[in-house]
Write an enzyme that holds these catalytic residues in place. Sequence first.
Site, PDB file in Angstrom:
ATOM      1  N   LEU A   1     -20.617   0.222  -0.884  1.00 22.15           N
ATOM      2  CA  LEU A   1     -22.080   0.203  -0.777  1.00 22.15           C
ATOM      3  C   LEU A   1     -22.736   1.056  -1.843  1.00 22.15           C
ATOM      4  CD1 LEU A   1     -22.539   0.132   3.058  1.00 22.15           C
ATOM      5  CD2 LEU A   1     -23.167  -1.616   1.405  1.00 22.15           C
TER       6      LEU A   1
ATOM      7  N   ARG B   1     -19.423  13.931  16.767  1.00 21.88           N
ATOM      8  CA  ARG B   1     -17.991  13.611  16.656  1.00 21.88           C
ATOM      9  C   ARG B   1     -17.077  14.826  16.732  1.00 21.88           C
ATOM     10  NH1 ARG B   1     -18.587   9.008  11.981  1.00 21.88           N
ATOM     11  NH2 ARG B   1     -19.626   7.547  13.375  1.00 21.88           N
TER      12      ARG B   1
HETATM   13  C1  LIG Z   1     -13.391   2.055  10.126  1.00 25.26           C
HETATM   14  C2  LIG Z   1     -14.633   2.696   9.615  1.00 25.26           C
HETATM   15  C3  LIG Z   1     -15.850   2.444  10.206  1.00 25.26           C
HETATM   16  C4  LIG Z   1     -17.014   3.020   9.731  1.00 25.26           C
HETATM   17  N1  LIG Z   1     -18.211   2.742  10.342  1.00 25.26           N
HETATM   18  C5  LIG Z   1     -19.341   3.302   9.854  1.00 25.26           C
HETATM   19  C6  LIG Z   1     -20.602   3.012  10.444  1.00 25.26           C
HETATM   20  O1  LIG Z   1     -20.704   2.266  11.397  1.00 25.26           O
HETATM   21  N2  LIG Z   1     -21.705   3.584   9.909  1.00 25.26           N
HETATM   22  C7  LIG Z   1     -21.646   4.432   8.838  1.00 25.26           C
HETATM   23  O2  LIG Z   1     -22.683   4.911   8.397  1.00 25.26           O
HETATM   24  N3  LIG Z   1     -20.462   4.701   8.252  1.00 25.26           N
HETATM   25  C8  LIG Z   1     -19.313   4.168   8.731  1.00 25.26           C
HETATM   26  N4  LIG Z   1     -18.116   4.463   8.132  1.00 25.26           N
HETATM   27  C9  LIG Z   1     -18.103   5.248   6.890  1.00 25.26           C
HETATM   28  C10 LIG Z   1     -18.503   4.335   5.732  1.00 25.26           C
HETATM   29  O3  LIG Z   1     -17.948   3.067   5.891  1.00 25.26           O
HETATM   30  C11 LIG Z   1     -18.052   4.878   4.392  1.00 25.26           C
HETATM   31  O4  LIG Z   1     -18.335   6.230   4.272  1.00 25.26           O
HETATM   32  C12 LIG Z   1     -18.783   4.146   3.266  1.00 25.26           C
HETATM   33  O5  LIG Z   1     -18.636   2.761   3.425  1.00 25.26           O
HETATM   34  C13 LIG Z   1     -18.258   4.571   1.924  1.00 25.26           C
HETATM   35  O6  LIG Z   1     -18.884   3.789   0.948  1.00 25.26           O
HETATM   36  P1  LIG Z   1     -18.663   4.091  -0.573  1.00 25.26           P
HETATM   37  O7  LIG Z   1     -19.441   3.075  -1.326  1.00 25.26           O
HETATM   38  O8  LIG Z   1     -18.924   5.514  -0.835  1.00 25.26           O
HETATM   39  O9  LIG Z   1     -17.085   3.859  -0.795  1.00 25.26           O
HETATM   40  P2  LIG Z   1     -16.126   2.616  -0.467  1.00 25.26           P
HETATM   41  O10 LIG Z   1     -16.768   1.550   0.315  1.00 25.26           O
HETATM   42  O11 LIG Z   1     -14.852   3.225   0.034  1.00 25.26           O
HETATM   43  O12 LIG Z   1     -15.872   1.987  -1.881  1.00 25.26           O
HETATM   44  C14 LIG Z   1     -15.019   2.602  -2.810  1.00 25.26           C
HETATM   45  C15 LIG Z   1     -14.897   1.678  -3.990  1.00 25.26           C
HETATM   46  O13 LIG Z   1     -14.281   2.381  -5.031  1.00 25.26           O
HETATM   47  C16 LIG Z   1     -13.237   1.622  -5.578  1.00 25.26           C
HETATM   48  N5  LIG Z   1     -12.268   2.589  -6.080  1.00 25.26           N
HETATM   49  C17 LIG Z   1     -11.821   3.710  -5.479  1.00 25.26           C
HETATM   50  N6  LIG Z   1     -11.015   4.372  -6.317  1.00 25.26           N
HETATM   51  C18 LIG Z   1     -10.976   3.656  -7.452  1.00 25.26           C
HETATM   52  C19 LIG Z   1     -10.321   3.830  -8.695  1.00 25.26           C
HETATM   53  N7  LIG Z   1      -9.552   4.889  -8.948  1.00 25.26           N
HETATM   54  N8  LIG Z   1     -10.484   2.870  -9.639  1.00 25.26           N
HETATM   55  C20 LIG Z   1     -11.249   1.767  -9.396  1.00 25.26           C
HETATM   56  N9  LIG Z   1     -11.908   1.573  -8.254  1.00 25.26           N
HETATM   57  C21 LIG Z   1     -11.767   2.513  -7.313  1.00 25.26           C
HETATM   58  C22 LIG Z   1     -12.736   0.726  -4.478  1.00 25.26           C
HETATM   59  O14 LIG Z   1     -12.132  -0.391  -5.043  1.00 25.26           O
HETATM   60  C23 LIG Z   1     -14.060   0.418  -3.781  1.00 25.26           C
HETATM   61  O15 LIG Z   1     -14.682  -0.635  -4.458  1.00 25.26           O
HETATM   62  C24 LIG Z   1     -16.952   3.894   8.634  1.00 25.26           C
HETATM   63  C25 LIG Z   1     -15.715   4.171   8.033  1.00 25.26           C
HETATM   64  C26 LIG Z   1     -14.573   3.600   8.540  1.00 25.26           C
HETATM   65  C27 LIG Z   1     -13.272   4.002   7.951  1.00 25.26           C
END
Ligand SMILES: Cc1cc2nc3c(=O)[nH]c(=O)nc-3n(C[C@H](O)[C@H](O)[C@H](O)COP(=O)(O)OP(=O)(O)OC[C@H]3O[C@@H](n4cnc5c(N)ncnc54)[C@H](O)[C@@H]3O)c2cc1C
Length: 635
Positions: free
Chosen positions: A43, A330
Amino acid sequence: MTLDSKVPAGPLKDKWENHKFNMKLVSPANKRKYDIIIVGTGLAGASAAASLGELGYNVKVFTYHDSARRAHSIAAQGGINAAKNYQNDGDSVYRLFYDTIKGGDFRSREANVYRLAEVSGNIIDQCVAQGVPFAREYGGMLDNRSFGGALVSRTFYAKGQTGQQLLLGAYSAMNRQIKLGKVKLYARREMVDLVVIDGIARGIIVRNLVTGEFEKYSAHAVILATGGYSNVFFLSTNAMNCNATAIWRAHKRGAAFANPCFTQIHPTCIPLHGEVQSKLTLMSESLRNDGRIWVSKIKGDMRHPNDIPEEERDYFLERKYPTYGNLSPRDISSRAAKEVVDEGRGAQGQEAVYLDFRDAINRLGRKVIEERYGNLFEMYKTITGEDPYEVPMKIYPAPHYTMGGLWVDYNLMSTIPGLFVAGEANFSDHGANRLGASALMQGLADGYFILPYTIGNYLATEKPSLINIDHPEFDKFKKEIEDFTHKLLSVKGKRTVDSIHKQLGRIMWNKVGMARSEQGLKEAINEIRELREEFWKNVNVVGSANDLNQCLERAGRVADYLELGELMAIDALHRNESCGAHFRVEYQTEEGEALRNDEEYAYVAAWEFKEIGKWELHKEPLVFETVQLATRSYK
Ligand SMILES: Cc1cc2nc3c(=O)[nH]c(=O)nc-3n(C[C@H](O)[C@H](O)[C@H](O)COP(=O)(O)OP(=O)(O)OC[C@H]3O[C@@H](n4cnc5c(N)ncnc54)[C@H](O)[C@@H]3O)c2cc1C
């Protein structure tokens, strides 16, 4: 290293508006002259790519998945917070801000948290405009439910698939920019190093996961949106591919790592059920809106839960925290579950407590429960073989979310100029504990509403040059990572990468997990160091560097965890207090609640990497101008 938070002066509620006004702008004609790298298409990354592409920058976005859509954000179930006050139940920007500061146990930066609450309403409008199918009430209004740590209903949701639906929105917006040529997507690429030249982030080195080749990319600014590192525990609720490599390698190139020990343990996961398990499954916290948590009052009670009469059930959260009850935050709920299990009252002798929908089904009818949580119930049944409409679910805490991450200032820039960090990868906003439904909010706030301004300000102010990838420094970085890969492949020892990761996970869970002590942490530090030595002497990485090699990918990530794990323990050891998810057994009240020490520890702990196993601590004092520091009470 100096930590300048760059929090703007002036009243809290005006800071962001004033800051936006005071920022320098890049003229529309000049935006196309700037290249921006984004690593991550969750996201945070996808929303940033869509917004920056729309603004006219040239964006290169990287993910190790085969499709941007497979980012871990897709797993988020329960919902996303926003201070819309649709329910007319007393919500406001200030209340969301206050709940978040309190939920994080007063260990986050006021100005960031206020801004998060301030833009939260826009996020919902943006997502609705994109067609995200949020749940609606009969009259067509968006529906809301409650999440832990709040007494209002401010959580917007799309059944139990909120993350997936939000990601589809962000991904569609990003795809539009791909079609328009403003965003170029590089899938199946893993960032393995950050290129820092003259102290400024200039680009990245990635491994092409299909060919094994190392590729060089340069840009005027780099954004890491690479998610959290809970998989350091081996078993966690995170997707198995989540890891710390991108932020860890950037840390080793000069980015401070903040509050590494702040790891959230989520109270409602399906309990561990075997030695060979590699993943724990979360049951969304939203279930606690209608589910009641309990255990038997009798120790060692092996009866079927449906045979335990009402008067012999202990609804321990409702008993201990009558105001918040099952919706206690939590950290509090997790510790309460551990406490009853430690007393020998776990569900049927297991490390588990019950999450029971009997009363809700009787009160609301099965159909309503199906509508609210249907897919979560199906998921539970598929995994455990038990029907939660008939038998209470069994749940237990598990590592879930990392509040720590790369230190960033108010502009989301790390201590390396030109390196920005968004979403779960940065440390900001959640303090020592994240309230549910706030991670999605933060990731999207960063990508849609903050970076588009602050990146522009950086480019307009600093006017960084673009360094060609043929520059010898780029080759130096590439050579170093090639040597590292060669080193991994040449150990040719006897232990699998997974067995070492599993061993690390056990140390982390037992000694750097839900309860920590000085002695346990000191032991953990030594054990991690020994394990790291063993890894470099005895790991067996099979296959070659020149093709698809998941063993090699995992080995690199575990090598990083073996360093990060030590820093997590060091951070937990130095923080002689309990706050939020960081529970030091030596610092608790008579009632077993976390005992903060605001006099000495109201700061962000930002660690500077010196050499492997050696860090220098820098402190960013947390100044609370608006909220009064108070003992958290959810009673
Ligand atoms: C099971 C579960 C349920 C959840 N439910 C909720 C909820 O209901 N509400 C809420 O607010 N939060 C929730 N969370 C937390 C939330 O989903 C995450 O904190 C959030 O989606 C993280 O988003 P992000 O964009 O930071 O990272 P991510 O969605 O983890 O995206 C990381 C991206 O980085 C890329 N990436 C990582 N390392 C590398 C690399 N070295 N090289 C290239 N690409 C890389 C991956 O490919 C991916 O595209 C939940 C988490 C889990 C585990």
